[in-house]
Design a protein around this motif. Structure first.
Motif, PDB file in Angstrom:
ATOM      1  N   SER A 129      -0.690  -3.386  -1.375  1.00 24.97           N
ATOM      2  CA  SER A 129      -1.297  -2.819  -0.430  1.00 24.97           C
ATOM      3  C   SER A 129      -2.140  -0.232  -0.643  1.00 24.97           C
ATOM      4  O   SER A 129      -2.692  -0.478  -0.306  1.00 24.97           O
ATOM      5  CB  SER A 129      -0.640  -2.223   1.227  1.00 24.97           C
ATOM      6  OG  SER A 129       1.114  -1.440   0.384  1.00 24.97           O
ATOM      7  N   ASP A 170       2.973 -12.891   1.538  1.00 21.39           N
ATOM      8  CA  ASP A 170       2.008 -11.748   1.010  1.00 21.39           C
ATOM      9  C   ASP A 170       1.364 -11.957  -0.672  1.00 21.39           C
ATOM     10  O   ASP A 170       1.654 -10.876  -1.466  1.00 21.39           O
ATOM     11  CB  ASP A 170       2.068  -9.825   0.623  1.00 21.39           C
ATOM     12  CG  ASP A 170       2.009  -9.401   2.729  1.00 21.39           C
ATOM     13  OD1 ASP A 170       1.471 -10.250   3.801  1.00 21.39           O
ATOM     14  OD2 ASP A 170       2.232  -8.331   3.260  1.00 21.39           O
ATOM     15  N   GLN A 171       1.062 -13.523  -0.843  1.00 20.85           N
ATOM     16  CA  GLN A 171       0.989 -13.207  -2.101  1.00 20.85           C
ATOM     17  C   GLN A 171      -0.009 -14.038  -2.602  1.00 20.85           C
ATOM     18  O   GLN A 171      -0.326 -15.252  -1.559  1.00 20.85           O
ATOM     19  CB  GLN A 171       1.839 -14.037  -3.296  1.00 20.85           C
ATOM     20  CG  GLN A 171       2.571 -15.702  -1.888  1.00 20.85           C
ATOM     21  CD  GLN A 171       4.462 -14.868  -2.642  1.00 20.85           C
ATOM     22  OE1 GLN A 171       4.222 -15.269  -4.084  1.00 20.85           O
ATOM     23  NE2 GLN A 171       5.741 -16.216  -2.413  1.00 20.85           N
ATOM     24  N   ASP A 182       6.500  -8.433  10.344  1.00 22.35           N
ATOM     25  CA  ASP A 182       8.294  -8.330   8.833  1.00 22.35           C
ATOM     26  C   ASP A 182       9.485  -8.666   9.842  1.00 22.35           C
ATOM     27  O   ASP A 182      10.344  -9.832   9.145  1.00 22.35           O
ATOM     28  CB  ASP A 182       7.740  -7.357   8.211  1.00 22.35           C
ATOM     29  CG  ASP A 182       7.201  -7.451   7.170  1.00 22.35           C
ATOM     30  OD1 ASP A 182       6.314  -8.338   6.491  1.00 22.35           O
ATOM     31  OD2 ASP A 182       6.879  -6.165   6.063  1.00 22.35           O
ATOM     32  N   ARG A 187      11.366  -4.193   4.630  1.00 19.02           N
ATOM     33  CA  ARG A 187      10.209  -3.393   4.580  1.00 19.02           C
ATOM     34  C   ARG A 187       9.039  -3.452   5.722  1.00 19.02           C
ATOM     35  O   ARG A 187       8.273  -2.062   5.971  1.00 19.02           O
ATOM     36  CB  ARG A 187       9.032  -4.605   4.019  1.00 19.02           C
ATOM     37  CG  ARG A 187       7.255  -4.184   4.060  1.00 19.02           C
ATOM     38  CD  ARG A 187       6.602  -4.934   2.830  1.00 19.02           C
ATOM     39  NE  ARG A 187       6.805  -6.402   3.717  1.00 19.02           N
ATOM     40  CZ  ARG A 187       5.858  -7.736   3.314  1.00 19.02           C
ATOM     41  NH1 ARG A 187       5.042  -7.947   2.184  1.00 19.02           N
ATOM     42  NH2 ARG A 187       6.113  -8.696   4.098  1.00 19.02           N
ATOM     43  N   PRO A 209       2.150 -11.115  -4.994  1.00 23.92           N
ATOM     44  CA  PRO A 209       1.919 -10.586  -4.386  1.00 23.92           C
ATOM     45  C   PRO A 209       0.903 -10.034  -4.230  1.00 23.92           C
ATOM     46  O   PRO A 209       0.173  -9.254  -5.289  1.00 23.92           O
ATOM     47  CB  PRO A 209       3.088  -9.644  -3.817  1.00 23.92           C
ATOM     48  CG  PRO A 209       3.261  -9.144  -5.567  1.00 23.92           C
ATOM     49  CD  PRO A 209       2.869 -10.675  -6.166  1.00 23.92           C
ATOM     50  N   SER A 252       7.386  -5.463  -1.044  1.00 26.27           N
ATOM     51  CA  SER A 252       6.465  -6.432  -1.515  1.00 26.27           C
ATOM     52  C   SER A 252       6.883  -7.239  -2.410  1.00 26.27           C
ATOM     53  O   SER A 252       6.923  -9.050  -2.345  1.00 26.27           O
ATOM     54  CB  SER A 252       5.446  -6.990  -1.348  1.00 26.27           C
ATOM     55  OG  SER A 252       5.057  -5.794   0.332  1.00 26.27           O
ATOM     56  N   GLN A 253       6.928  -6.794  -3.513  1.00 23.58           N
ATOM     57  CA  GLN A 253       7.358  -7.537  -5.108  1.00 23.58           C
ATOM     58  C   GLN A 253       8.469  -8.160  -5.527  1.00 23.58           C
ATOM     59  O   GLN A 253       8.694  -9.080  -5.600  1.00 23.58           O
ATOM     60  CB  GLN A 253       6.737  -6.736  -5.940  1.00 23.58           C
ATOM     61  CG  GLN A 253       5.063  -6.852  -6.228  1.00 23.58           C
ATOM     62  CD  GLN A 253       5.477  -4.515  -7.264  1.00 23.58           C
ATOM     63  OE1 GLN A 253       5.508  -4.423  -7.959  1.00 23.58           O
ATOM     64  NE2 GLN A 253       3.881  -4.784  -7.934  1.00 23.58           N
ATOM     65  N   PRO A 262       4.300 -12.929   5.465  1.00 20.44           N
ATOM     66  CA  PRO A 262       4.587 -11.824   4.436  1.00 20.44           C
ATOM     67  C   PRO A 262       4.742 -11.587   3.404  1.00 20.44           C
ATOM     68  O   PRO A 262       5.459 -11.201   3.321  1.00 20.44           O
ATOM     69  CB  PRO A 262       6.250 -11.691   6.009  1.00 20.44           C
ATOM     70  CG  PRO A 262       6.386 -12.448   7.028  1.00 20.44           C
ATOM     71  CD  PRO A 262       5.250 -13.916   6.991  1.00 20.44           C
ATOM     72  N   GLN A 307       1.981  -5.341  11.145  1.00 23.85           N
ATOM     73  CA  GLN A 307       2.772  -5.250  10.274  1.00 23.85           C
ATOM     74  C   GLN A 307       4.212  -5.425  10.264  1.00 23.85           C
ATOM     75  O   GLN A 307       5.126  -6.079   9.718  1.00 23.85           O
ATOM     76  CB  GLN A 307       1.941  -4.551   8.443  1.00 23.85           C
ATOM     77  CG  GLN A 307       0.737  -4.367   8.833  1.00 23.85           C
ATOM     78  CD  GLN A 307      -0.318  -3.769   9.699  1.00 23.85           C
ATOM     79  OE1 GLN A 307       0.828  -3.073  10.511  1.00 23.85           O
ATOM     80  NE2 GLN A 307      -1.280  -2.831   8.280  1.00 23.85           N
ATOM     81  N   ASP A 318       5.029  -1.691  -1.899  1.00 22.61           N
ATOM     82  CA  ASP A 318       3.975  -2.605  -2.684  1.00 22.61           C
ATOM     83  C   ASP A 318       5.640  -2.726  -3.932  1.00 22.61           C
ATOM     84  O   ASP A 318       5.873  -4.428  -3.517  1.00 22.61           O
ATOM     85  CB  ASP A 318       3.472  -2.172  -3.655  1.00 22.61           C
ATOM     86  CG  ASP A 318       1.999  -2.213  -2.891  1.00 22.61           C
ATOM     87  OD1 ASP A 318       2.132  -2.693  -2.316  1.00 22.61           O
ATOM     88  OD2 ASP A 318       1.628  -1.487  -3.110  1.00 22.61           O
ATOM     89  N   TYR A 350      12.831  -8.710   4.599  1.00 19.94           N
ATOM     90  CA  TYR A 350      11.420  -8.672   5.543  1.00 19.94           C
ATOM     91  C   TYR A 350      11.916  -7.191   6.909  1.00 19.94           C
ATOM     92  O   TYR A 350      11.270  -6.327   6.447  1.00 19.94           O
ATOM     93  CB  TYR A 350      11.465 -10.133   6.028  1.00 19.94           C
ATOM     94  CG  TYR A 350      10.661 -10.696   5.191  1.00 19.94           C
ATOM     95  CD1 TYR A 350       9.106 -10.725   5.190  1.00 19.94           C
ATOM     96  CD2 TYR A 350      11.375 -12.421   5.293  1.00 19.94           C
ATOM     97  CE1 TYR A 350       7.863 -11.165   4.379  1.00 19.94           C
ATOM     98  CE2 TYR A 350      10.397 -12.926   4.269  1.00 19.94           C
ATOM     99  CZ  TYR A 350       8.966 -12.867   4.542  1.00 19.94           C
ATOM    100  OH  TYR A 350       8.054 -13.843   3.505  1.00 19.94           O
TER     101      TYR A 350
END
Length: 340
Positions: free
Chosen positions: A39, A30-31, A80, A64, A36, A48-49, A28, A76, A45, A61
């Protein structure tokens, strides 16, 4: 209070958690080397950042996951939540959120196992026992569900929802008298619980129609805008050979919730019985406008058209019914009848 829901599901949470946690660092955050992977969804996002800067933050987590869940991105969301629980395995709210995701994703066995872990972690948490009992009820695990209810009542002997679930279990087990007693206890503890009055009306209707109407009236008194309560009484009156009174209640339900396709559909069925075919046709049309995938509404509109002699319209509606529901026998029979 955490949401209590139910639906049916399958497979194994342990397999899912093992797989996702085994993937570990690939999941997760995502980087990549440049930051990252985004999406294109601003809300996702942004989280995510933040995760890229704080990859061990369980709350992020979970946040998200909730966003993914709201957007019906179940895989997803599950990934998470698995990450959140790997960082904070005793957080009961996380267990409840993951259970809700599994339920809406038709993964009832995973939901069951998640709530079993929750009650093991927090054996005094009433919400967890209630949710576990409800899932067990839907999985036809009646004795297990009753055992979970017993846990609730040991903690809170006046829990109305526990008695409601007890009544549902006894009803499924065919013990109508004990079901009625449980629902009655629930209604005495919480007279505002709409579903309890409806169940009492339905069960009394099955054994003593003279008492049933009063319980449906209590439900309507609790919430006069409830189409569920109005429809429950209408169905009862229809079963009591009073279709005109049933129709009036369905019309009230339509006025209170004009987007409710079910009220139009039920009113259409009553109108067919009353030989008011054009009006029935109109009500089925409104049901279809509110729910374009409503196969039964297409079928009965087709039937109304056939009765009125509009063969082409009937064929179109029967064909549409079969496209939506290929196993709809009456629609196929209608097509055979008209095409011959």
């Amino acid at each position: 209070m955490r949401k209590i829901t139910f639906l049916l599901f399958a497979t194994s949470i342990l397999t899912t958690i093992f797989f996702l946690t085994a993937c570990g660092n690939d999941h997760p955050a995502d980087q990549d080397a440049d930051g990252p992977v985004l999406s294109g969804d601003d809300e996702i996002d942004q989280v995510s950042q933040r995760l890229a800067q704080d990859p061990n933050n369980a709350e992020l987590y979970a946040l998200r996951a909730e966003i993914f869940y709201e957007k019906n991105s179940y895989d997803q969301a599950i990934a998470d939540m698995t990450a959140a629980l790997s960082l904070d395995s005793v957080n009961i709210d996380y267990h409840h959120l993951l259970t809700d995701i599994y339920l809406d994703y038709f993964r009832s066995r995973l939901a069951l196992q998640t709530m079993e872990r929750a009650v093991a972690i927090a054996p005094e948490d009433i919400d967890s026992w209630l949710k576990l009992s409800e899932i067990q009820l839907f999985l036809k695990m009646n004795q297990a569900s009753l055992a979970s209810i017993d846990k609730v009542l040991r903690i809170d002997p006046q829990n109305a929802l526990a008695f409601f679930f007890m009544g549902k279990n006894f009803e499924e087990m065919g013990d109508i008298n004990r079901a009625i007693n449980a629902f009655q206890e629930s209604s005495e503890i919480d007279p505002e619980m709409l579903d309890t009055w409806i169940k009492l009306g339905q069960l009394h209707a099955s054994i003593d129609g003279n008492l049933a109407e009063a319980f449906f009236d209590n439900a309507i008194e609790v919430d006069s805008s409830s189409t569920i309560a109005l429809s429950a009484k209408a169905e009862y009156l229809w079963d009591q050979d009073n279709p005109q009174a049933a129709l009036e209640l369905y019309k009230i339900a339509i006025r209170k919730a004009p987007m409710d396709e079910k009220s139009y559909y039920n009113a259409g069925l009553v109108l067919l019985e009353l030989d008011s075919i054009p009006q029935a046709y109109q009500h089925f049309t409104m049901a279809i406008e509110n729910a374009p995938l409503y196969a039964a509404a297409y079928y009965y509109r087709g039937y109304a058209s056939e009765v009125m002699g509009n063969t082409q319209q009937a064929i179109q509606d029967y064909e549409h019914t079969v496209r939506l529901a290929p196993d709809y026998v009456q629609a196929r029979e209608g097509l055979d009848r008209l095409k011959k």
